[in-house]
Design a protein around this motif. Structure first.
Motif, PDB file in Angstrom:
ATOM      1  N   ALA A 137       0.828  -1.207   0.000  1.00 26.64           N
ATOM      2  CA  ALA A 137       0.000   0.000   0.000  1.00 26.64           C
ATOM      3  C   ALA A 137       0.866   1.261   0.000  1.00 26.64           C
ATOM      4  O   ALA A 137       0.573   2.239  -0.688  1.00 26.64           O
ATOM      5  N   THR A 138       1.942   1.223   0.778  1.00 21.69           N
ATOM      6  CA  THR A 138       2.778   2.418   0.912  1.00 21.69           C
ATOM      7  C   THR A 138       4.010   2.367   0.014  1.00 21.69           C
ATOM      8  O   THR A 138       4.729   3.356  -0.108  1.00 21.69           O
ATOM      9  N   LYS A 139       4.279   1.226  -0.561  1.00 19.64           N
ATOM     10  CA  LYS A 139       5.482   0.974  -1.360  1.00 19.64           C
ATOM     11  C   LYS A 139       6.774   1.110  -0.549  1.00 19.64           C
ATOM     12  O   LYS A 139       7.858   1.229  -1.130  1.00 19.64           O
ATOM     13  N   GLU A 140       6.666   1.103   0.765  1.00 17.81           N
ATOM     14  CA  GLU A 140       7.871   1.138   1.601  1.00 17.81           C
ATOM     15  C   GLU A 140       8.549  -0.231   1.633  1.00 17.81           C
ATOM     16  O   GLU A 140       7.864  -1.260   1.669  1.00 17.81           O
ATOM     17  N   SER A 141       9.880  -0.215   1.622  1.00 20.18           N
ATOM     18  CA  SER A 141      10.620  -1.463   1.744  1.00 20.18           C
ATOM     19  C   SER A 141      11.548  -1.414   2.952  1.00 20.18           C
ATOM     20  O   SER A 141      12.043  -0.348   3.305  1.00 20.18           O
ATOM     21  N   ALA A 142      11.740  -2.550   3.583  1.00 21.87           N
ATOM     22  CA  ALA A 142      12.693  -2.611   4.691  1.00 21.87           C
ATOM     23  C   ALA A 142      13.456  -3.916   4.564  1.00 21.87           C
ATOM     24  O   ALA A 142      12.917  -4.921   4.086  1.00 21.87           O
ATOM     25  N   GLU A 143      14.719  -3.894   4.945  1.00 21.76           N
ATOM     26  CA  GLU A 143      15.536  -5.101   4.921  1.00 21.76           C
ATOM     27  C   GLU A 143      15.497  -5.711   6.326  1.00 21.76           C
ATOM     28  O   GLU A 143      15.814  -5.045   7.309  1.00 21.76           O
ATOM     29  N   VAL A 144      15.075  -6.949   6.422  1.00 23.51           N
ATOM     30  CA  VAL A 144      14.879  -7.571   7.730  1.00 23.51           C
ATOM     31  C   VAL A 144      15.701  -8.855   7.798  1.00 23.51           C
ATOM     32  O   VAL A 144      15.754  -9.621   6.825  1.00 23.51           O
ATOM     33  N   ALA A 145      16.331  -9.062   8.950  1.00 24.19           N
ATOM     34  CA  ALA A 145      17.147 -10.271   9.124  1.00 24.19           C
ATOM     35  C   ALA A 145      16.263 -11.507   9.094  1.00 24.19           C
ATOM     36  O   ALA A 145      15.152 -11.509   9.614  1.00 24.19           O
ATOM     37  N   TYR A 146      16.771 -12.541   8.433  1.00 21.81           N
ATOM     38  CA  TYR A 146      16.027 -13.799   8.402  1.00 21.81           C
ATOM     39  C   TYR A 146      16.981 -14.961   8.168  1.00 21.81           C
ATOM     40  O   TYR A 146      17.852 -14.907   7.300  1.00 21.81           O
ATOM     41  N   SER A 147      16.807 -16.005   8.950  1.00 25.80           N
ATOM     42  CA  SER A 147      17.398 -17.285   8.566  1.00 25.80           C
ATOM     43  C   SER A 147      16.402 -18.367   8.937  1.00 25.80           C
ATOM     44  O   SER A 147      15.526 -18.158   9.794  1.00 25.80           O
ATOM     45  N   HIS A 148      16.503 -19.519   8.278  1.00 18.82           N
ATOM     46  CA  HIS A 148      15.530 -20.591   8.529  1.00 18.82           C
ATOM     47  C   HIS A 148      15.504 -20.988  10.003  1.00 18.82           C
ATOM     48  O   HIS A 148      14.471 -21.380  10.530  1.00 18.82           O
ATOM     49  N   ASP A 149      16.658 -20.861  10.669  1.00 15.56           N
ATOM     50  CA  ASP A 149      16.709 -21.229  12.085  1.00 15.56           C
ATOM     51  C   ASP A 149      16.139 -20.137  12.983  1.00 15.56           C
ATOM     52  O   ASP A 149      15.732 -20.402  14.108  1.00 15.56           O
ATOM     53  N   ARG A 150      16.202 -18.881  12.497  1.00 12.12           N
ATOM     54  CA  ARG A 150      15.727 -17.780  13.326  1.00 12.12           C
ATOM     55  C   ARG A 150      14.784 -16.883  12.520  1.00 12.12           C
ATOM     56  O   ARG A 150      15.147 -15.787  12.108  1.00 12.12           O
ATOM     57  N   PRO A 151      13.565 -17.355  12.339  1.00 11.82           N
ATOM     58  CA  PRO A 151      12.624 -16.574  11.532  1.00 11.82           C
ATOM     59  C   PRO A 151      11.908 -15.492  12.346  1.00 11.82           C
ATOM     60  O   PRO A 151      11.130 -14.729  11.789  1.00 11.82           O
ATOM     61  N   GLU A 152      12.187 -15.395  13.656  1.00 15.04           N
ATOM     62  CA  GLU A 152      11.346 -14.585  14.549  1.00 15.04           C
ATOM     63  C   GLU A 152      11.326 -13.105  14.168  1.00 15.04           C
ATOM     64  O   GLU A 152      10.275 -12.460  14.245  1.00 15.04           O
ATOM     65  N   GLU A 153      12.495 -12.566  13.787  1.00 12.41           N
ATOM     66  CA  GLU A 153      12.510 -11.138  13.496  1.00 12.41           C
ATOM     67  C   GLU A 153      11.577 -10.830  12.333  1.00 12.41           C
ATOM     68  O   GLU A 153      10.792  -9.882  12.353  1.00 12.41           O
ATOM     69  N   LEU A 154      11.642 -11.684  11.299  1.00 12.57           N
ATOM     70  CA  LEU A 154      10.786 -11.477  10.130  1.00 12.57           C
ATOM     71  C   LEU A 154       9.310 -11.680  10.483  1.00 12.57           C
ATOM     72  O   LEU A 154       8.448 -10.878  10.093  1.00 12.57           O
ATOM     73  N   THR A 155       8.993 -12.743  11.221  1.00 11.06           N
ATOM     74  CA  THR A 155       7.578 -12.987  11.523  1.00 11.06           C
ATOM     75  C   THR A 155       7.001 -11.876  12.398  1.00 11.06           C
ATOM     76  O   THR A 155       5.858 -11.469  12.192  1.00 11.06           O
ATOM     77  N   SER A 156       7.799 -11.346  13.333  1.00 12.15           N
ATOM     78  CA  SER A 156       7.291 -10.223  14.148  1.00 12.15           C
ATOM     79  C   SER A 156       7.030  -9.019  13.269  1.00 12.15           C
ATOM     80  O   SER A 156       6.017  -8.322  13.418  1.00 12.15           O
ATOM     81  N   CYS A 157       7.971  -8.736  12.373  1.00 16.46           N
ATOM     82  CA  CYS A 157       7.816  -7.595  11.475  1.00 16.46           C
ATOM     83  C   CYS A 157       6.543  -7.745  10.651  1.00 16.46           C
ATOM     84  O   CYS A 157       5.746  -6.800  10.520  1.00 16.46           O
TER      85      CYS A 157
END
Lengths: 448, 448
Positions: A418-438
């Motif tokens: 909707a806003t066309k905003e992008s953000a780079e978020v840390a992600y790895s298969h072992d630690r998906p929490e940061e992405l899922t919270s975002c």
């Protein structure tokens, strides 16, 4: 070989995702509310013996039944409502089921009527009934169910109009009009549409009623205001006989009980004018209108009956029930812009960008799903612009983009569409929490 | 007036609550899984132009269609599966919908076949398909969906057998049997049922195959063991031509991709013997069996096709899909005692004990519902023994009992029906928390 033209029959329609998604959600909400009161689901066959279906119907209903002879030479028909099947079902199984028997039934019905704008030959009905009790508790609960249905669906401003048909019956008896009651009530039902004068004239003409009698009936029907003042006026107008007082008390009980059950006072209207056409209602009846869209008529109506299944069993089965007008509600929600415009039930699209990392996309998709985030993985590594266009046109809210760089760096680009905003978020298969919270944060935000 | 006998047509059935409750839950679980992958719901009419339905069907299917002439003189029929309607739907709407188009459709279908034990003339189908892509990603995802469907429903031990029909096709071409492929595969499909020798004999007899050729085909079909060892053996058996290697690679990709998507290794079996009768499958195919009940056959089957809607449009629509056998799964769950035996969707019954406190019961019921606890309020102040018998026979788990004493003291009796234990718990309309926590604790306990 020549092609067969793909088309639907006149009066029938396909439901595409953008319409079917909210329709399915609506049915789900209704099921959840019914269950929370202990109503249990049932289902009955689409096809019934024709004699079952035509047993009680009016000539008009009979004409509308889709009927044919099956391969075994039986005369069969497709159900045209859920009440006749319920009556047949109850007559057949009530001894096994016991009473009270509370059921809901959400299923399509078919009527071969002339198709009009917004009317179809196949449509969904959504009924709930409590069978086997005459207690006012079931009347009160029906009002409470309607209130919870509408508010769970997302409506704030609606009015449940309640009447007790017995109040009308007692007035008519008091006026010596018991024999003409069906005709009088049929006229009265038109009050909202054609107004006082025409109804009075029609009563005199069609129902053999004097002008004074018509006036009395209309005086009752026009009672308006706070429930308490209506309750106060009713004994005098109805003649105040014992049975009239019982009928008035029942209406009072429904009102006070509904308040105790949590129905906001402002949503209940005592409306002694509503009669509802069907002859089989004998007690409390109700209609529900949307305050912001009264013109579409009642979205949930029903009432109490003395004997559901008299055609099929000698066992008397009193009950009360109502029907939620799913299609009408959907149309209303569309008018009131209450429907999200999405052709996907998943809010997140994972772009498939780099075929060398196929397995990474698959694992990412599974990790989000495990965290309760519905997501779609684009199946072809097409140009990103194609995939983002797909995301936009289908109403996805977020696109996740990762190529070789991102997979190497352990990040994913999160693009809010909707806003066309992008953000780079840390992600790895072992630690998906940061992405899922975002993602949960973004998805929790109200859609504009 | 004589009564009409309440009965259902031969081959049709009523769903009473105890059966309908788990059936509805099953459909709900399936919907949730489909949505979590971005499959969107659609619906199509029950009735279609007969020419649409008979376009592709075999003679046998055609015979089974419920057909008649409608009031407008049109030849119409009731759909007998969800694939033909999907093909018609896609041909009609795909330009508006765009691709990939991922849909699920859960709806009844009708077949006028001779009713047998456990087979009905009306039954529910539950299909999902991804249309408009040839990418292996969609094949992999289909396996992942099946895995998540079965595990979400509650199964631990099941096997998804995967094959690529192109591997078989390449072998047959290598053996110079391309012309007889349909007949050969039809024989091969019986391997599980009638055994090697009979299949070999039938191939020679019916499909005009030499004993050596039949032996080769069966050698391939009987490959067993770890996926890697099968992949290793396949090139030699199939002749190792370029297209054979492509077909084998695709099968490898499906396997490795499914692992990346989180499907446990032990649940995937590469089974190069399965062919699936239908002629229109051209690529990856799968079947799913329950390890604890293999005899009931596949509970979820499907595969890849090259062209869904060739009868209705020149646009080529490749895709992949599968069908979950809801009724078969329900029967399996009953056999495996995985179904709770309850005729109510609400776990708590509030006994109606003391008519003087009617409003208190109504408010209590609303408070529990607000806290997410589904409950039924008994509508008549009958003897407590009658109400508790009702609670037992319907499978309620807890009964709440309160009379004048309890309402006065600000408590409610909580009776756990399985253990017959009772506890007195503090409750007031303003502070329902102690009671709701107590109920949540009891309801969270595993049923024995």
């Amino acid at each position: 070989m020549s092609l067969i033209k793909p088309r639907t029959l006149n009066g029938f329609r396909d439901y595409l995702p953008a319409v079917m998604i909210p329709r399915e959600r609506l049915m789900e909400t209704a099921r959840g509310v019914f269950r929370s009161y202990g109503f249990a689901p049932i289902d009955t066959p689409t096809l019934e013996y024709l004699e079952i279906l035509t047993g009680k119907g009016s000539d008009e209903t009979d004409r509308q039944i889709y009927r044919f002879e099956d391969n075994g030479g039986r005369a069969v028909g497709m159900r045209f409502d859920l009440t006749v099947p319920l009556a047949r079902f109850a007559a057949q199984h009530i001894n096994q089921l016991g009473t009270p028997f509370k059921r809901y039934h959400i299923a399509p019905v078919w009527r071969g009527e002339r198709p009009q704008a917004g009317r179809y030959r196949e449509f969904m009905q959504c009924d709930f009934d409590t069978i086997g009790t005459r207690n006012v508790m079931a009347d009160i609960e029906s009002v409470a169910v309607i209130n919870r249905l509408l508010s769970s669906i997302g409506f704030d401003a609606f009015t449940i109009s309640v009447n007790n048909r017995a109040v009308l019956t007692e007035l008519l008896r008091h006026l010596d009009l018991a024999d003409q009651s069906v005709a009088v009530l049929r006229c009265l039902d038109k009050l909202g549409k054609i107004g006082r004068e025409k109804v009075a004239a029609e009563m005199c003409e069609v129902a053999d009623v004097s002008a004074a009698q018509a006036d009395k009936v209309l005086q009752l029907a026009e009672l308006d205001g706070e429930p308490e003042s209506i309750f106060e006026a009713l004994p005098a107008i109805t003649g105040g006989g014992d049975e009239a007082l019982v009928a008035i008390d029942r209406l009072k009980d429904v009102f006070s009980g509904a308040l105790a059950a949590g129905v906001p006072r402002g949503r209940i209207k005592i409306d002694v004018s509503i009669a509802r056409g069907l002859d089989y209602y004998t007690g409390v009846i109700f209609e529900t209108t949307l305050d912001d869209l009264p013109s579409i008529g009642s979205v949930c109506s029903g009432g109490r009956y003395d004997n559901l299944a008299g055609l099929y069993t000698k066992q008397e089965l009193p009950g009360i029930g109502a029907s939620l007008g799913l299609d009408r509600l959907l149309a209303a929600m569309e008018s009131l812009r209450m429907l999200p415009n999405a052709a996907t039930p998943a809010p997140v699209l994972i772009a498939y960008f780099d075929a060398d990392h196929r397995d990474n996309y698959l694992t990412l998709s599974a990790r989000l799903r495990d965290a309760g985030i519905a997501n779609e993985l684009f199946p072809d590594p097409k140009r990103l612009s194609v995939q983002l266009k797909y995301a936009d046109s289908h109403g996805f809210r977020v696109a996740l983009i990762a190529g070789g760089n991102e997979w190497g760096a352990g990040t994913v680009q999160v693009k809010t569409l909707a806003t066309k905003e992008s953000a780079e978020v840390a992600y790895s298969h072992d630690r998906p929490e940061e992405l899922t919270s975002c993602l949960n944060r973004i998805l929790a935000e109200e859609l504009q």
